[in-house]
Structures are given as structure tokens and as C-alpha cells.
Scaffold this active site. Sequence first.
Site, PDB file in Angstrom:
ATOM      1  N   GLY A  50      -6.223  -8.860  -1.649  1.00  0.00           N
ATOM      2  CA  GLY A  50      -5.988  -8.784  -3.015  1.00  0.00           C
ATOM      3  C   GLY A  50      -5.469  -9.976  -3.832  1.00  0.00           C
ATOM      4  CG  ASP A  55      -2.309  -7.707  -4.242  1.00  0.00           C
ATOM      5  OD1 ASP A  55      -1.114  -7.541  -3.545  1.00  0.00           O
ATOM      6  OD2 ASP A  55      -3.022  -6.843  -3.645  1.00  0.00           O
ATOM      7  CG  ASP A 115       4.503  -0.523  -4.243  1.00  0.00           C
ATOM      8  OD1 ASP A 115       5.493   0.062  -5.309  1.00  0.00           O
ATOM      9  OD2 ASP A 115       3.736   0.305  -3.937  1.00  0.00           O
ATOM     10  CE  LYS A 124       2.587  -0.285  -8.512  1.00  0.00           C
ATOM     11  NZ  LYS A 124       1.942   0.707  -7.551  1.00  0.00           N
ATOM     12  CG  PHE A 126      -2.798   2.947  -7.389  1.00  0.00           C
ATOM     13  CD1 PHE A 126      -2.413   2.483  -6.296  1.00  0.00           C
ATOM     14  CD2 PHE A 126      -4.214   2.534  -7.745  1.00  0.00           C
ATOM     15  CE1 PHE A 126      -2.901   2.016  -5.179  1.00  0.00           C
ATOM     16  CE2 PHE A 126      -4.927   2.102  -6.828  1.00  0.00           C
ATOM     17  CZ  PHE A 126      -4.498   1.772  -5.653  1.00  0.00           C
ATOM     18  CB  VAL A 127      -2.400  -1.692 -11.438  1.00  0.00           C
ATOM     19  CG1 VAL A 127      -1.368  -1.257 -12.580  1.00  0.00           C
ATOM     20  CG2 VAL A 127      -1.847  -2.480 -10.352  1.00  0.00           C
ATOM     21  CG  ASP A 183      -8.489  -2.214  -2.730  1.00  0.00           C
ATOM     22  OD1 ASP A 183      -7.225  -2.576  -2.754  1.00  0.00           O
ATOM     23  OD2 ASP A 183      -8.979  -1.526  -1.743  1.00  0.00           O
ATOM     24  NE  ARG A 218     -10.501  -5.983  -2.590  1.00  0.00           N
ATOM     25  CZ  ARG A 218      -9.353  -5.664  -1.966  1.00  0.00           C
ATOM     26  NH1 ARG A 218      -8.472  -6.011  -2.690  1.00  0.00           N
ATOM     27  NH2 ARG A 218      -9.321  -4.887  -0.914  1.00  0.00           N
TER      28      ARG A 218
HETATM   29  P1  5GP Z   1       4.280  -3.282  -0.384  1.00  0.00           P
HETATM   30  O1  5GP Z   1       4.152  -3.748   1.038  1.00  0.00           O
HETATM   31  O2  5GP Z   1       5.078  -4.295  -1.104  1.00  0.00           O
HETATM   32  O3  5GP Z   1       4.544  -1.933  -0.585  1.00  0.00           O
HETATM   33  O4  5GP Z   1       2.859  -3.217  -1.015  1.00  0.00           O
HETATM   34  C1  5GP Z   1       2.224  -4.300  -0.990  1.00  0.00           C
HETATM   35  C2  5GP Z   1       0.624  -4.179  -1.178  1.00  0.00           C
HETATM   36  O5  5GP Z   1       0.210  -2.903  -1.247  1.00  0.00           O
HETATM   37  C3  5GP Z   1      -0.230  -5.009  -2.052  1.00  0.00           C
HETATM   38  O6  5GP Z   1      -0.477  -6.234  -1.620  1.00  0.00           O
HETATM   39  C4  5GP Z   1      -1.201  -4.233  -2.285  1.00  0.00           C
HETATM   40  O7  5GP Z   1      -2.238  -4.330  -1.499  1.00  0.00           O
HETATM   41  C5  5GP Z   1      -0.897  -2.758  -2.032  1.00  0.00           C
HETATM   42  N1  5GP Z   1      -0.387  -2.005  -3.569  1.00  0.00           N
HETATM   43  C6  5GP Z   1       0.867  -1.713  -3.959  1.00  0.00           C
HETATM   44  N2  5GP Z   1       0.785  -1.174  -5.191  1.00  0.00           N
HETATM   45  C7  5GP Z   1      -0.483  -1.216  -5.662  1.00  0.00           C
HETATM   46  C8  5GP Z   1      -1.221  -0.787  -6.790  1.00  0.00           C
HETATM   47  O8  5GP Z   1      -0.865  -0.349  -7.586  1.00  0.00           O
HETATM   48  N3  5GP Z   1      -2.658  -1.088  -6.660  1.00  0.00           N
HETATM   49  C9  5GP Z   1      -3.236  -1.475  -5.802  1.00  0.00           C
HETATM   50  N4  5GP Z   1      -4.581  -1.625  -6.010  1.00  0.00           N
HETATM   51  N5  5GP Z   1      -2.558  -1.962  -4.657  1.00  0.00           N
HETATM   52  C10 5GP Z   1      -1.324  -1.853  -4.499  1.00  0.00           C
HETATM   53 MG    MG Z   2      -2.464  -6.318  -0.393  1.00  0.00          MG
END
Ligand code: 5GP
Ligand code: MG
Length: 182
Positions: A38, A93, A96, A124, A145-146, A152, A158
Site C-alpha cells: 500500500g 498507507d 485504520d 481514518k 473504504f478508500v 487497493d 493502486r
Molecule cells: P489497521 O491495521 O490500521 O487496521 O489497517 C491498516 C491496513 O489496512 C492498511 O495498511 C491497509 O492495507 C488496510 N486498510 C485499512 N483501511 C483501508 C481502506 O479504507 N482502504 C484500503 N484499500 N485499505 C485499507
Molecule cells: Mg497495508
Amino acid sequence: MKVLINEEEIHRGIARLASQLHERYGKEPLTIVAIMTGSLVMLADLIRSLEMPVRISLIRASSYRGGMTSGELTIENGDMLDIRGRDVVLIDDIFDTGKTLAEVTRRLEQHQPRSLSTAVFLNKRGNSVVNQAPDYCVFDIPNEFVVGYGLDYDDLYRNLPYVGVLEEADLVSHQRIYDPSK
Ligand code: 5GP
Ligand code: MG
């Protein structure tokens, strides 16, 4: 597709991050550890705006398995550069739940860098379940969700130069692109 952040805004955002890093590290060499896949596009843009000597190390972490829901986190750091005693910036990237960044941070700390900071392209708002926030965020976004600029959905989108939100019609055509047998 609904455009959330356009190319021009992204360009200015990355320039802003580069100047924050210049402010903090000056001309000191930096090791950038980028979480694939990402942060690929952010990495390519950011490093070309940095003036200090830069080393790049890639690691792979995947938590989203073929869709929009969060799954098991797997991390591979096969041939990671030696970061002991180095100033390290970890980039991803999107922040979340924060689990990815927190877990990768924990693993990098074990290698005893001189310093470790974290920078994410998108943050986010309101989803974090960890007690760690990124040191630098290029943009804060709402809980949608972006895709695009490295992000992706089923490994597609991407390459979009902007950040967008998939709409109903996009999801229909997505099925066709994703699975050519349909
Ligand atoms: P976390 O571990 O913070 O929950 O998630 C991080 C990973 O989840 C990011 O590196 C990404 O790969 C994926 N992710 C979280 N939210 C999104 C979103 O809105 N769009 C996409 N494409 N990937 C996301
Ligand atoms: Mg990721």
C-alpha cells in the site's frame, strides 16, 4: 468514483510531510521502512522530495485479505536492512485500527534503532484500537473504504493518482474486471 483527495492536494500533502521530516532530521541519513504494498506510491513520491541521504527497506504486512474486512495480520521482513543505531521512519498507507502500525513498530523496536517515528498517508478518524498514534499523517479522512494512490480493493486501483471511494456502480464493474471469467 467519488474523488476524496485529488492529485494536486496529494502533491502538496507529500511536500508538507517532506518538510516536516527535514525539520526533524535535518541532513542526517534516514532509513525509511515502508510497509508494502500500500505505501509503494507514497514511498516513491516521498523519497524524491527528501534531501538527506536515504536508505529504503521494504517489509510486507497484510491484514486485508481480498476484500474490505480486516483479517489476520501477517508480516514478512525477509531482507530488511539493518536498522540498529539508525534514525528510522516507518511509513504505511493508512492507519485504520492501528494494529498494523503498532505491531510493526513493536518488531522494529527490537532491532534497536536510534530513533523510530511513524508516518502514514491517511489516518481514518475514530477507528483506532491501539494506544499509539502515528507521528505524522498526511491526511485525516472519514471512516470510508478508500482506494487509489497505493491503496487497493482486491489488488486493483493502486495506480489511481487520486484517493477515491468506490460507489455502487464501481462495485458492479469491479466484479467484471476482477474476475474475467464472469
Ligand atoms: P489497521 O491495521 O490500521 O487496521 O489497517 C491498516 C491496513 O489496512 C492498511 O495498511 C491497509 O492495507 C488496510 N486498510 C485499512 N483501511 C483501508 C481502506 O479504507 N482502504 C484500503 N484499500 N485499505 C485499507
Ligand atoms: Mg497495508
